[in-house]
Motif scaffolding. Structure first.
Motif, PDB file in Angstrom:
ATOM      1  N   VAL A  28      65.695  -6.414  12.889  1.00 56.40           N
ATOM      2  CA  VAL A  28      64.276  -6.357  13.244  1.00 56.40           C
ATOM      3  C   VAL A  28      63.527  -5.468  12.250  1.00 56.40           C
ATOM      4  O   VAL A  28      62.421  -5.790  11.804  1.00 56.40           O
ATOM      5  CB  VAL A  28      64.096  -5.832  14.680  1.00 56.40           C
ATOM      6  CG1 VAL A  28      62.618  -5.683  15.018  1.00 56.40           C
ATOM      7  CG2 VAL A  28      64.764  -6.772  15.673  1.00 56.40           C
ATOM      8  N   GLY A  29      64.150  -4.334  11.875  1.00 59.54           N
ATOM      9  CA  GLY A  29      63.522  -3.451  10.902  1.00 59.54           C
ATOM     10  C   GLY A  29      63.330  -4.123   9.554  1.00 59.54           C
ATOM     11  O   GLY A  29      62.305  -3.932   8.886  1.00 59.54           O
ATOM     12  N   GLY A  30      64.315  -4.929   9.136  1.00 52.16           N
ATOM     13  CA  GLY A  30      64.172  -5.659   7.884  1.00 52.16           C
ATOM     14  C   GLY A  30      63.039  -6.662   7.941  1.00 52.16           C
ATOM     15  O   GLY A  30      62.276  -6.813   6.981  1.00 52.16           O
ATOM     16  N   ALA A  31      62.906  -7.358   9.075  1.00 52.81           N
ATOM     17  CA  ALA A  31      61.814  -8.318   9.238  1.00 52.81           C
ATOM     18  C   ALA A  31      60.461  -7.616   9.208  1.00 52.81           C
ATOM     19  O   ALA A  31      59.503  -8.095   8.587  1.00 52.81           O
ATOM     20  CB  ALA A  31      61.986  -9.088  10.543  1.00 52.81           C
ATOM     21  N   VAL A  32      60.376  -6.458   9.877  1.00 55.20           N
ATOM     22  CA  VAL A  32      59.123  -5.690   9.868  1.00 55.20           C
ATOM     23  C   VAL A  32      58.745  -5.300   8.442  1.00 55.20           C
ATOM     24  O   VAL A  32      57.573  -5.404   8.036  1.00 55.20           O
ATOM     25  CB  VAL A  32      59.269  -4.433  10.752  1.00 55.20           C
ATOM     26  CG1 VAL A  32      58.099  -3.476  10.531  1.00 55.20           C
ATOM     27  CG2 VAL A  32      59.344  -4.830  12.220  1.00 55.20           C
ATOM     28  N   THR A  33      59.734  -4.859   7.654  1.00 59.50           N
ATOM     29  CA  THR A  33      59.462  -4.467   6.269  1.00 59.50           C
ATOM     30  C   THR A  33      58.938  -5.638   5.450  1.00 59.50           C
ATOM     31  O   THR A  33      57.990  -5.500   4.663  1.00 59.50           O
ATOM     32  CB  THR A  33      60.738  -3.903   5.627  1.00 59.50           C
ATOM     33  OG1 THR A  33      61.231  -2.813   6.414  1.00 59.50           O
ATOM     34  CG2 THR A  33      60.460  -3.424   4.208  1.00 59.50           C
ATOM     35  N   MET A  34      59.560  -6.811   5.630  1.00 54.84           N
ATOM     36  CA  MET A  34      59.099  -7.996   4.903  1.00 54.84           C
ATOM     37  C   MET A  34      57.649  -8.324   5.240  1.00 54.84           C
ATOM     38  O   MET A  34      56.820  -8.562   4.353  1.00 54.84           O
ATOM     39  CB  MET A  34      59.985  -9.197   5.231  1.00 54.84           C
ATOM     40  CG  MET A  34      61.432  -9.050   4.870  1.00 54.84           C
ATOM     41  SD  MET A  34      61.670  -8.853   3.104  1.00 54.84           S
ATOM     42  CE  MET A  34      63.354  -8.234   3.076  1.00 54.84           C
ATOM     43  N   PHE A  35      57.339  -8.327   6.539  1.00 54.31           N
ATOM     44  CA  PHE A  35      55.978  -8.658   6.960  1.00 54.31           C
ATOM     45  C   PHE A  35      54.964  -7.641   6.431  1.00 54.31           C
ATOM     46  O   PHE A  35      53.850  -8.005   6.043  1.00 54.31           O
ATOM     47  CB  PHE A  35      55.890  -8.724   8.480  1.00 54.31           C
ATOM     48  CG  PHE A  35      56.548  -9.931   9.083  1.00 54.31           C
ATOM     49  CD1 PHE A  35      56.218 -11.205   8.661  1.00 54.31           C
ATOM     50  CD2 PHE A  35      57.505  -9.796  10.075  1.00 54.31           C
ATOM     51  CE1 PHE A  35      56.824 -12.322   9.214  1.00 54.31           C
ATOM     52  CE2 PHE A  35      58.115 -10.900  10.634  1.00 54.31           C
ATOM     53  CZ  PHE A  35      57.775 -12.170  10.202  1.00 54.31           C
ATOM     54  N   MET A  36      55.345  -6.376   6.419  1.00 50.62           N
ATOM     55  CA  MET A  36      54.427  -5.333   5.948  1.00 50.62           C
ATOM     56  C   MET A  36      53.956  -5.600   4.525  1.00 50.62           C
ATOM     57  O   MET A  36      52.759  -5.540   4.227  1.00 50.62           O
ATOM     58  CB  MET A  36      55.110  -3.961   6.012  1.00 50.62           C
ATOM     59  CG  MET A  36      55.193  -3.343   7.381  1.00 50.62           C
ATOM     60  SD  MET A  36      56.310  -1.905   7.402  1.00 50.62           S
ATOM     61  CE  MET A  36      55.839  -1.044   5.897  1.00 50.62           C
ATOM     62  N   PHE A  37      54.901  -5.904   3.633  1.00 47.76           N
ATOM     63  CA  PHE A  37      54.554  -6.024   2.228  1.00 47.76           C
ATOM     64  C   PHE A  37      53.964  -7.384   1.868  1.00 47.76           C
ATOM     65  O   PHE A  37      53.413  -7.551   0.775  1.00 47.76           O
ATOM     66  CB  PHE A  37      55.782  -5.745   1.360  1.00 47.76           C
ATOM     67  CG  PHE A  37      56.180  -4.297   1.357  1.00 47.76           C
ATOM     68  CD1 PHE A  37      55.389  -3.351   0.721  1.00 47.76           C
ATOM     69  CD2 PHE A  37      57.315  -3.872   2.013  1.00 47.76           C
ATOM     70  CE1 PHE A  37      55.735  -2.020   0.728  1.00 47.76           C
ATOM     71  CE2 PHE A  37      57.671  -2.535   2.022  1.00 47.76           C
ATOM     72  CZ  PHE A  37      56.883  -1.600   1.387  1.00 47.76           C
TER      73      PHE A  37
END
Length: 555
Positions: A148-157
């Motif tokens: 989930v943290g990896g997905a959040v990082t992708m969406f952020m950038f």
């Protein structure tokens, strides 16, 4: 004769144009209404009971975590980069002020494929670390990207440009005079930012973050590739794996509820407070020139989002496509490109035509009905593609069954699927999702045309259709092309609705990239993914030029 003309003007609200607008709005709203109707009339299926007892809590938890994480990340990156490029002067500022929007050209699922390949155990980063330090598997710790943290990082950038564009515009338009007033009262740079600029830009921050959250809720490719259980993956599984349309509709309604919550929070944030610029001085103040050290730090802060959101994924795709080679490139790629371009072109043309009808009906109407219908149509962009897909397939499947029965009764031959088996349902879903994009562009441009031009056309004997064809359309030509381009790019990138509705053995560049990446064949998916990115750059280039013009006027 004058009396007759007055009656015509009074009856204009129910003219053929208004009736057409009502029909279009009803058709666009039908998928969402279909989802809700199946929730209330379909009962509780065994699939829904099973999902609610096993994974529904995980769906809710992951969705909430992603919304909170993406919201905070997008707002932080967007506000920081907007402040730096607007208020300060440092090396590379003129480049960053337009280049920071480029991550919008990269679909989140494409970035997910590339970044995972770059950071996974056999990827270049971990391989380089093992070779550099002589490590073996188990000798070191490396964060797992597929979380989930990896997905959040992708969406952020990928999604921070939504906040960056709106917040930067707010700083340019409203912050200048108020900042000068704050400095005259003895406020330092940080106090001016926290007590003056940020409150003025708060509506823009909330609006940009809300747009990013709606994109996050609508995503399927990223969360599916990362193995994160969300409502979009649950909808796809309920429809295809379990074959339960009622459960799929109920999950779609739950996802739509999250969208409504996001929109409600955004509306409530605007309604509770007002932050108006009462200064006569408009535009950004004179930018403060940073020292070399601080200037380098500011340039680095702007470079990292651009690197992670655009430069790195685009560079890796180029390497895969042109250095490593794509075995899928050839006749298969040309067929996929043709499918994508035909779907996007047909949808773009239809969307522009329908948007012109809706906007023109609202312009001529003597009542508020067409304008209210346009607001309903405008909500379509906020509805995730998976929800639209379920809402389209349910009534279209029933209509197909009725048509097949009627055809067999008349001709004694079963024609099979007529609408569901073709691209008509897919184009319908695209229109329900993206008509709002074209409508917004057409409405804003049509509103700039003075009503006196309509009066002059009528005085020359032109009717409303002749006025539209011979007066408005030539003036709107540039805006219509821009609206068509925006819809074209959105359709090229769209994944969840395409995966659900596409005919059998029919693929697009987006579905091909997703399928190959899911099979860990990213090199073969690189050409399709790179084509989507290149097409997505077109509106970004136009928007970048507009930003540069605005910045130079403000300077």
């Amino acid at each position: 004769m004058n009396n007759k003309g007055g009656q015509a003007a009074t009856g204009l609200r129910w003219s053929s144009l208004t009736v057409a607008a009502v029909i279009i709005a009803a058709l666009i709203a039908a998928p969402v209404l279909s989802v809700f109707s199946n929730v209330f009339t379909g009962g509780t299926s065994e699939t829904w009971t099973h999902l609610s007892e096993t994974v529904l809590g995980e769906f809710v938890f992951n969705t909430v975590v992603m919304c909170v994480g993406v919201g905070l990340g997008v707002a932080s990156i967007g506000v920081t980069t907007a402040w730096l490029t607007t208020m300060l002067d440092f090396p590379g500022r003129r480049f960053y002020e337009w280049a920071l929007i480029l991550p919008m050209a990269v679909p989140a699922y494409v970035m997910a494929y590339v970044e995972v390949d770059f950071l996974q155990f056999v990827g270049p980063v971990q391989t380089g670390l093992r070779e550099l330090f002589g490590w073996r598997a188990g000798d070191y710790w490396f964060p797992d990207v597929r979380t989930v943290g990896g997905a959040v990082t992708m969406f952020m950038f990928v999604l921070y440009p939504y906040a960056y564009i709106l917040v930067r515009a707010a700083f340019l338009e409203r912050a200048g005079g108020m900042l000068e007033a704050g400095r005259s009262l003895g406020l330092g740079p940080w106090a001016c930012f926290l007590r003056v600029s940020l409150p003025l830009a708060r509506p823009a921050v909330v609006a940009g973050t809300a747009l990013a959250l709606m994109e996050t809720l609508a995503d399927f490719g990223t969360v599916s590739y990362f193995g994160v259980q969300t409502f979009t993956t649950g909808i796809y599984r309920a429809w295809f794996s379990l074959g339960d349309r009622v459960a799929a509709a109920q999950l779609a309604a739950a996802l739509l509820a999250f969208v409504v919550i996001v929109l409600s929070l955004e509306f409530a944030s605007r309604g509770r407070a007002r932050f108006n610029n009462t200064s006569r001085q408009q535009g950004a103040p004179a930018r403060k020139r940073l020292s070399p050290g601080w200037g380098l730090l500011a340039s680095f802060a702007c470079f990292m989002p651009l690197l992670l959101g655009f430069l790195l994924p685009a560079g890796l795709l180029l390497q895969m496509a042109f250095v490593e080679g794509d075995a899928q490139f050839g006749p298969r790629f040309l067929q996929l490109a043709r499918n994508s371009f035909v779907l996007a072109a047909v949808t773009a043309v239809l969307a522009v035509v329908l948007a012109v009808v809706l906007a023109y009906a609202a312009r001529l109407a003597r009542s508020s009905l067409p304008a209210a219908l346009n607001r309903i149509v405008g909500l379509g962009y906020a509805v995730p593609g998976s929800v639209i897909a379920v809402g389209v397939l349910i009534p279209v499947t029933r209509l197909d069954a009725w048509l097949a029965q009627a055809w067999q009764a008349v001709f004694d031959v079963n024609p099979g699927l007529i609408l569901t088996g073709g691209i008509a349902a897919l184009v319908y879903a695209y229109l329900a999702r993206f008509l709002a994009v074209a409508l917004h562009a057409v409405e804003s441009s049509l509103g700039k045309i003075t009503p006196s031009m309509d009066d002059a056309a009528r005085s020359l004997g032109f009717g409303k259709w002749a006025t539209l064809r011979r007066v408005h359309v030539p003036i709107l030509r540039g805006s219509l092309l821009s609206a068509a381009l925006l819809v074209f790019v959105d359709v090229m990138k769209e994944l969840p609705a395409t995966l659900v509705i596409r005919p059998f053995n029919f693929d697009t560049l987006a579905t091909q990239a997703h399928t190959l990446a899911a099979d860990e064949r990213l090199t073969e998916a690189s050409t399709a993914a790179l084509t989507i990115v290149v097409v997505g750059l077109l509106p970004m280039i136009i928007l970048s030029r507009q930003i540069l013009k605005t910045s130079r006027r403000k300077d």
